[in-house]
Design an enzyme around this catalytic site. Structure first.
Site, PDB file in Angstrom:
ATOM      1  N   ASP A 159       0.808  -1.220   0.000  1.00  0.00           N
ATOM      2  CA  ASP A 159       0.000   0.000   0.000  1.00  0.00           C
ATOM      3  C   ASP A 159       0.840   1.268   0.000  1.00  0.00           C
ATOM      4  O   ASP A 159       0.437   2.279  -0.571  1.00  0.00           O
ATOM      5  CB  ASP A 159      -0.945   0.018   1.210  1.00  0.00           C
ATOM      6  CG  ASP A 159      -2.367  -0.376   0.831  1.00  0.00           C
ATOM      7  OD1 ASP A 159      -2.721  -0.226  -0.356  1.00  0.00           O
ATOM      8  OD2 ASP A 159      -3.119  -0.830   1.700  1.00  0.00           O
ATOM      9  N   TYR A 171      -2.425   0.396   9.078  1.00  0.00           N
ATOM     10  CA  TYR A 171      -1.550  -0.694   9.500  1.00  0.00           C
ATOM     11  C   TYR A 171      -0.703  -0.272  10.701  1.00  0.00           C
ATOM     12  O   TYR A 171      -0.471  -1.067  11.617  1.00  0.00           O
ATOM     13  CB  TYR A 171      -0.663  -1.151   8.338  1.00  0.00           C
ATOM     14  CG  TYR A 171      -1.444  -1.544   7.107  1.00  0.00           C
ATOM     15  CD1 TYR A 171      -2.557  -2.382   7.205  1.00  0.00           C
ATOM     16  CD2 TYR A 171      -1.106  -1.072   5.848  1.00  0.00           C
ATOM     17  CE1 TYR A 171      -3.286  -2.735   6.084  1.00  0.00           C
ATOM     18  CE2 TYR A 171      -1.830  -1.421   4.714  1.00  0.00           C
ATOM     19  CZ  TYR A 171      -2.928  -2.242   4.844  1.00  0.00           C
ATOM     20  OH  TYR A 171      -3.664  -2.582   3.736  1.00  0.00           O
ATOM     21  N   HIS A 202     -10.961   0.705  -6.336  1.00  0.00           N
ATOM     22  CA  HIS A 202      -9.737   1.076  -7.052  1.00  0.00           C
ATOM     23  C   HIS A 202      -9.516   0.133  -8.237  1.00  0.00           C
ATOM     24  O   HIS A 202      -9.181   0.587  -9.338  1.00  0.00           O
ATOM     25  CB  HIS A 202      -8.527   0.993  -6.114  1.00  0.00           C
ATOM     26  CG  HIS A 202      -8.590   1.916  -4.945  1.00  0.00           C
ATOM     27  ND1 HIS A 202      -7.613   1.969  -3.974  1.00  0.00           N
ATOM     28  CD2 HIS A 202      -9.517   2.837  -4.578  1.00  0.00           C
ATOM     29  CE1 HIS A 202      -7.936   2.870  -3.063  1.00  0.00           C
ATOM     30  NE2 HIS A 202      -9.087   3.404  -3.410  1.00  0.00           N
ATOM     31  N   GLU A 239      -5.145   5.318  -0.210  1.00  0.00           N
ATOM     32  CA  GLU A 239      -4.002   4.445   0.024  1.00  0.00           C
ATOM     33  C   GLU A 239      -3.168   4.949   1.198  1.00  0.00           C
ATOM     34  O   GLU A 239      -2.618   4.147   1.977  1.00  0.00           O
ATOM     35  CB  GLU A 239      -3.132   4.346  -1.240  1.00  0.00           C
ATOM     36  CG  GLU A 239      -3.830   3.745  -2.455  1.00  0.00           C
ATOM     37  CD  GLU A 239      -4.172   2.265  -2.304  1.00  0.00           C
ATOM     38  OE1 GLU A 239      -3.915   1.690  -1.231  1.00  0.00           O
ATOM     39  OE2 GLU A 239      -4.683   1.688  -3.279  1.00  0.00           O
ATOM     40  N   GLU A 241     -10.281  -1.094  -2.077  1.00  0.00           N
ATOM     41  CA  GLU A 241      -9.466  -1.720  -3.120  1.00  0.00           C
ATOM     42  C   GLU A 241     -10.329  -2.263  -4.253  1.00  0.00           C
ATOM     43  O   GLU A 241      -9.919  -2.253  -5.417  1.00  0.00           O
ATOM     44  CB  GLU A 241      -8.608  -2.844  -2.537  1.00  0.00           C
ATOM     45  CG  GLU A 241      -7.652  -2.431  -1.415  1.00  0.00           C
ATOM     46  CD  GLU A 241      -6.579  -1.435  -1.832  1.00  0.00           C
ATOM     47  OE1 GLU A 241      -6.642  -0.897  -2.955  1.00  0.00           O
ATOM     48  OE2 GLU A 241      -5.674  -1.187  -1.027  1.00  0.00           O
ATOM     49  N   GLU A 265      -4.344  -4.284  -6.781  1.00  0.00           N
ATOM     50  CA  GLU A 265      -5.634  -3.921  -6.197  1.00  0.00           C
ATOM     51  C   GLU A 265      -6.611  -5.086  -6.183  1.00  0.00           C
ATOM     52  O   GLU A 265      -7.499  -5.134  -5.330  1.00  0.00           O
ATOM     53  CB  GLU A 265      -6.256  -2.765  -6.993  1.00  0.00           C
ATOM     54  CG  GLU A 265      -5.407  -1.509  -7.104  1.00  0.00           C
ATOM     55  CD  GLU A 265      -5.427  -0.666  -5.842  1.00  0.00           C
ATOM     56  OE1 GLU A 265      -5.857  -1.184  -4.790  1.00  0.00           O
ATOM     57  OE2 GLU A 265      -5.014   0.504  -5.894  1.00  0.00           O
ATOM     58  N   HIS A 314      -4.915   3.739   4.220  1.00  0.00           N
ATOM     59  CA  HIS A 314      -4.670   2.313   4.418  1.00  0.00           C
ATOM     60  C   HIS A 314      -3.342   2.090   5.131  1.00  0.00           C
ATOM     61  O   HIS A 314      -3.257   1.306   6.082  1.00  0.00           O
ATOM     62  CB  HIS A 314      -4.643   1.581   3.071  1.00  0.00           C
ATOM     63  CG  HIS A 314      -5.933   1.642   2.319  1.00  0.00           C
ATOM     64  ND1 HIS A 314      -6.069   1.130   1.043  1.00  0.00           N
ATOM     65  CD2 HIS A 314      -7.144   2.150   2.649  1.00  0.00           C
ATOM     66  CE1 HIS A 314      -7.317   1.337   0.640  1.00  0.00           C
ATOM     67  NE2 HIS A 314      -7.973   1.959   1.591  1.00  0.00           N
TER      68      HIS A 314
END
Length: 347
Positions: A90, A127, A224, A120, A221, A187, A123
């Site tokens: 990502d 994490y 995307h 992104e 995703e 993706e 994302h």
């Protein structure tokens, strides 16, 4: 394949028309009127993307904080390795989306890619947020180092890395199309064994906060992937000299290699876990590759895997809208093919 070099689009060229003459290498004023764009249905895609807005710290991780230490050693290892994988994939997507937009002469593409780049970035933040909730700083750092240190992960990502960097060094139309192919793979196929692991935990009422976060990422995703495949098809339609047997064979070769690498990786991180059928996982990866090929207007590589063998994962993608948008349904080309299966209506 004809060598066509791309130039970065001008920010503002008022003497050019507002509606771009081409997606890349065309003319446009730089003024965006959503009611006057070359591919009108992309406004709906933009609206869907914007409607998916969310923030990482909105997800409650309190139960996951308590549960992580109760996971088996194998589950903990898989959790950290998969987060490391997802962050490795990502992180460059924000930059790649922005790079694609720099060469797009269609302002609607620039705006959609800007939204994708922002998502992104969220994302990747998520994490960090997930790991900071459940493990120490040292363990967080180790997970984020995997993309640089794990030999199998390096092998898995090598071709994608080479293509992304080739586009930076040599922004040709060929490299733009190849980068869109790898972005479609990323993706639509590379993430999905990892997503399935977190949904597997959630089925057992484990790490539900993490799986909720992953479901938001998964939903993004899917959108995307839907847009990138349409952008690929439209770009290929506008540049027919690139639509030849050599390029299509290259796509199939890269898809096959990527599937093999993804299966190898999934066995590496998931094979020791109870409750995950690796034959189903292999089939799921091939199913996802078939799905992306159909979305790109191409034939399937794995005719035995046209059905999703892990339909239970569909329950974990939050409110995904499966309506189809296929501008190319009635288009015909020598090497590419569309069908009524092109919609992203199934995971």
């Amino acid at each position: 394949m004809q060598k066509v070099m791309l130039e970065k689009a001008k920010t503002l060229e008022p003497r050019n028309p507002n509606k771009s003459t081409k997606l890349f290498g065309g003319e446009s004023s730089g003024i965006l009127n959503w009611n006057d764009i070359a591919y009108p249905h992309w406004y709906k895609m933009y609206k869907r993307l914007v409607g998916n807005y969310w923030q990482a710290d909105e997800v409650n991780m309190s139960s996951d904080v308590k549960q992580f230490s109760t996971l088996s050693k194998e589950e903990q290892d898989a959790y950290l390795k998969i987060i490391g994988l997802l962050s490795t994939l990502d992180a460059p997507q924000t930059r790649t989306a922005l790079l694609i937009s720099l060469y797009a002469t269609d302002p609607s593409v620039q705006s959609i890619m800007a939204v994708i780049a922002q998502q992104e970035a969220v994302h990747n933040e998520s994490y960090s947020y997930v790991l900071s909730s459940v493990v120490s700083w040292n363990e967080q750092n180790e997970a984020f180092q995997l993309g640089r240190t794990d030999e199998l992960l390096l092998k898995r990502n090598e071709q994608l890395t080479e293509q992304y960097n080739a586009f930076v060094d040599n922004p040709s139309m060929e490299n733009m199309l190849k980068t869109l192919v790898y972005t479609s793979l990323l993706e639509g196929m590379f993430f999905y064994s990892g997503f399935a692991f977190f949904y597997h935990l959630a089925r057992q009422n484990k790490m539900v906060g993490t799986s909720t976060m992953i479901s938001y990422i998964n939903r993004d995703e899917l959108e995307h992937g839907r847009f990138i495949t349409e952008l690929f098809r439209a770009t290929l339609e506008e540049n027919p000299s690139h639509n030849n047997a050599e390029f299509i064979d290259w796509i199939y070769d890269r898809f096959q290699q990527s599937v093999e690498l993804e299966i190898e990786w999934s066995h590496y991180v998931l094979n020791k876990l109870e409750g995950i059928d690796m034959d189903d996982m292999d089939g799921y990866i091939k199913y996802r590759a078939n799905k992306m090929l159909r979305m790109m207007g191409l034939e399937e590589l794995y005719p035995q895997h046209v059905e999703n063998p892990m339909k239970w994962v569909r329950a974990y993608v939050d409110n995904f809208d499966g309506t189809k948008t296929d501008f190319f349904e009635q288009k015909s080309r020598q090497y590419t093919k569309t069908s009524d299966l092109n919609g992203f209506d199934d995971l």
